[in-house]
Scaffold this motif. Structure first.
Motif, PDB file in Angstrom:
ATOM      1  N   ASP A  96       0.909  -1.312   0.134  1.00 57.67           N
ATOM      2  CA  ASP A  96      -0.067   0.039  -0.001  1.00 57.67           C
ATOM      3  C   ASP A  96       0.773   1.161   0.051  1.00 57.67           C
ATOM      4  O   ASP A  96       0.295   2.328  -0.185  1.00 57.67           O
ATOM      5  CB  ASP A  96      -0.920   0.002   1.314  1.00 57.67           C
ATOM      6  N   THR A 134       3.083   1.990  -2.052  1.00 56.01           N
ATOM      7  CA  THR A 134       3.182   2.146  -3.596  1.00 56.01           C
ATOM      8  C   THR A 134       1.985   2.181  -4.198  1.00 56.01           C
ATOM      9  O   THR A 134       1.434   3.013  -5.166  1.00 56.01           O
ATOM     10  CB  THR A 134       4.187   1.265  -4.114  1.00 56.01           C
ATOM     11  N   GLN A 135       1.160   0.941  -4.073  1.00 58.95           N
ATOM     12  CA  GLN A 135      -0.092   0.822  -4.826  1.00 58.95           C
ATOM     13  C   GLN A 135      -0.913  -0.044  -4.005  1.00 58.95           C
ATOM     14  O   GLN A 135      -0.686  -1.016  -3.451  1.00 58.95           O
ATOM     15  CB  GLN A 135       0.070   0.232  -6.102  1.00 58.95           C
ATOM     16  N   LEU A 143       7.453  -3.976  -7.243  1.00 57.77           N
ATOM     17  CA  LEU A 143       6.806  -3.429  -6.210  1.00 57.77           C
ATOM     18  C   LEU A 143       7.796  -3.378  -5.046  1.00 57.77           C
ATOM     19  O   LEU A 143       7.836  -2.274  -4.533  1.00 57.77           O
ATOM     20  CB  LEU A 143       5.506  -3.730  -6.005  1.00 57.77           C
TER      21      LEU A 143
END
Length: 220
Positions: free
Chosen positions: A61, A63-64, A82
């Motif tokens: 979370d 990063t994405q 990631l």
């Protein structure tokens, strides 16, 4: 069930929670590089069935949000990309937020798999939040082998893991004679994940038995 956590730096992240909220033992479960996917939720549910309160923070979370990958080559590449964007120091803040979400009366442990195996090592060496730590095939542990654990640690590796050579495992043993280290003959990376081609049921079952025994001993 999903909840929201807030780390010490103000970052908010989601987490999967399971198990009795009046449990006397709690676990932070640290994900693989594939997110908090179906396999990680199954891992959490299995610990919950054993009586643990469980919190599995979504470490991506940072990063994405909402990352759930499979186990194909493209998923592996995406997961590695990631992970490379995540500051390990920030990940420590996230596992501390997860630990704080466990029942206040519970003795706290941390267990991690793949990337999460390294995160569990950092939980033992870089925090004082946990009474025990278990790492399954953590590829970054060898690089941090000289860090001193602040709680008992147990580690699991596959003999034929292409990403963690046995020379790394032996270096960890030499640097940390007080750490329990198990090597599973013929097993590769991810041998504990039922959705991977490298899954070995007997080794996964034995490693889980040892993990539960370790936590049963140290989370009293």
């Amino acid at each position: 069930m999903q909840i929201e956590l807030t780390a010490a730096d103000g970052h908010t992240l989601s987490a999967y929670v399971a198990g009795p909220q009046d449990a006397t033992r709690g676990l932070v479960v640290a994900q693989e590089i594939f997110g908090v996917n179906r396999h990680m939720r199954r891992v959490c549910d299995d610990f919950a069935k054993a009586g643990y309160a469980v919190v599995c923070p979504a470490l991506f979370d940072r990063t994405q949000r909402g990352v759930e990958l499979g186990y194909g080559p493209e998923d592996v590449a995406r997961g590695r990309d990631l992970r490379a964007t995540i500051d390990p120091g920030k990940t420590v803040l996230d596992i501390l937020a997860a630990a704080a979400a466990l029942p206040k009366a519970a003795r706290r442990g941390i267990v991690g798999y793949c990337w999460g195996g390294t995160v569990a090592w950092h939980g033992a060496t870089r925090t004082s939040a946990f009474a025990a730590s278990v790492g399954w095939y953590g590829g970054g542990i060898a690089a941090a082998k000289d860090e001193q654990p602040r709680c008992p640690v147990q580690l699991h590796f596959g003999e034929t893991d292409a990403s963690i050579p046995l020379s790394d495992v032996e270096a960890i043993r030499a640097a940390q004679p007080g750490v329990e280290v198990f090597v599973y003959q013929g097993a590769g990376h991810g041998f504990g994940c039922e959705e991977r081609g490298s899954y070995v049921q007997k080794d996964a079952a034995l490693a889980q038995e040892r993990t539960l025994g370790f936590f049963g001993k140290h989370l009293l």
